[in-house]
Design an enzyme around this catalytic site. Structure first.
Site: not given
Ligand code: ADP
Length: 341
Positions: A67-68, A112, A161, A220
């Site tokens: 997302k980032t 975020d 999330t 990640r």
């Protein structure tokens, strides 16, 4: 061990810092998430052609899926600046007002954990997103005056999330919403191969495949495991990541062949052994394994559900027969009981 410290947690950890160099720069560098990428490409191309900022965008899905990275990619594509912040760090309406007054045309404001914005902060965000206006009150008491400041046209990129926790009116202010899914094996292998090359690590295809298989569909985690396996290979195995070296290193970290670690197994075992497979409420599970409920919901459950090991029902969490099988426990429930799952 808390959820953030787990090696297989999708949440950002301190040792993820050097991932920044591995971040994709442009939309065409994004691997996987094909539908999201194609839709974003259209949005970006159209905005550029009109010489306008992109519409406000919302990304949702478990941590570590990009997302980032996507927010950065959009800023790069638009040749715009990006300002990064998070719901919990904007405490007062004034904090957001200060950020907004520094935005320039086309800039991206990345928020975020946007579901954790306070009510008063949201109230400031609504007119900013809808009318590019900042409503402020000057003075106090009877002399107080409402003043509306115009803001440049900018873009909010929100990430969460927990889409369900986002206030309806806020959700509606995004021009497009995208759900990020877990990555498939091929996409993870591609990401890992690219990272191994950038890190100057020699990795065989079987080594890469082994890491990808145990990465819970999350880039990640894949990159984090790659670094840990590299360390193991360097100190114990002559520096080359082969299939067996990767397997040994990951076994040593207690990550099984599906990417589950000790805590995942404890969640399943709690449901199965203490509560006969469920249903059992989330707070009860959390208390049994000393974790907080939101970490279980955000980090652990999505992957267990994706594997078909866990079901969320209105009465609580239930373990499926697949979960029993994975733990080597015989499912004693009758077919009738199971059909209720
Ligand atoms: P999120 O914001 O969803 O938690 P991030 O955008 O921080 O996730 O991504 C986590 C890491 O995974 C980043 O450092 C990035 O290097 C990597 N990553 C995420 N998505 C991709 C992708 N599609 N291709 C390559 N690397 C990715």
């Amino acid at each position: 061990m808390s959820g953030d410290e787990r090696i297989v947690s999708g949440k950002l950890r301190r040792d993820d810092r050097d991932n920044v160099a591995l971040r994709p720069k442009l939309l065409r560098d994004i691997v996987g998430q094909d539908r999201v990428r194609e839709n974003l490409q259209i949005i970006v191309d159209a905005a550029k052609a009109r010489n306008e900022p992109v519409d406000h965008l919302l990304f949702y899905g478990p941590p570590g899926l990009g997302k980032t990275s996507l927010a950065h990619v959009i800023a790069n594509e638009m040749n715009a600046n990006i300002r990064i912040t998070a719901g919990p760090s904007i405490e007062r309406a004034g904090d957001l007002a200060a950020i907004l007054t520094h935005m320039k045309q086309n800039d991206i404001l990345f928020i975020d954990e946007i579901h954790r914005l306070g009510r008063a902060v949201e109230e400031i965000l609504y007119p900013a997103m809808e009318d590019f206006a900042l409503d402020i009150v000057i003075g106090k008491g009877p002399a107080a005056k409402n003043v509306r400041l115009n803001l440049p046209r900018f873009t909010v990129v929100g990430a969460t999330t927990q889409l369900a926790l986002l206030a309806g009116p806020l959700r509606d202010r995004f021009g497009a919403r995208f759900r990020l899914d877990f990555y498939d094996q091929a996409a993870l292998e591609f990401i890992l191969n690219r990272a191994a090359t950038m890190m100057n690590v020699e990795a065989r295809p079987e080594g890469i495949a082994e890491i990808a298989r145990r990465s819970r569909g999350t880039p990640r985690i894949a990159l984090r495991l790659l670094r840990r396996v590299r360390d193991y290979a360097q100190t114990r195995a002559g520096g080359v990541i082969t299939g067996s070296v990767a397997g040994e290193a990951l076994n040593l970290m207690d990550i099984d062949y599906l990417g589950l670690d000790d805590i995942d197994r404890r969640i399943l075992k709690t449901i199965i052994e203490k509560y006969n497979g469920g249903p059992v409420g989330l707070p009860t599970i959390a208390a049994s394994i000393s974790e907080d409920t939101s970490t279980i919901e955000d980090v652990y459950e999505p992957y267990l559900m994706q594997l078909g090991f866990l079901k969320r029902t209105p009465r609580g969490r239930e373990a499926t027969t697949l979960a029993y099988d994975h733990l080597g426990i015989v499912d004693p429930r009758t077919p009738e009981q199971k059909s209720l799952l």
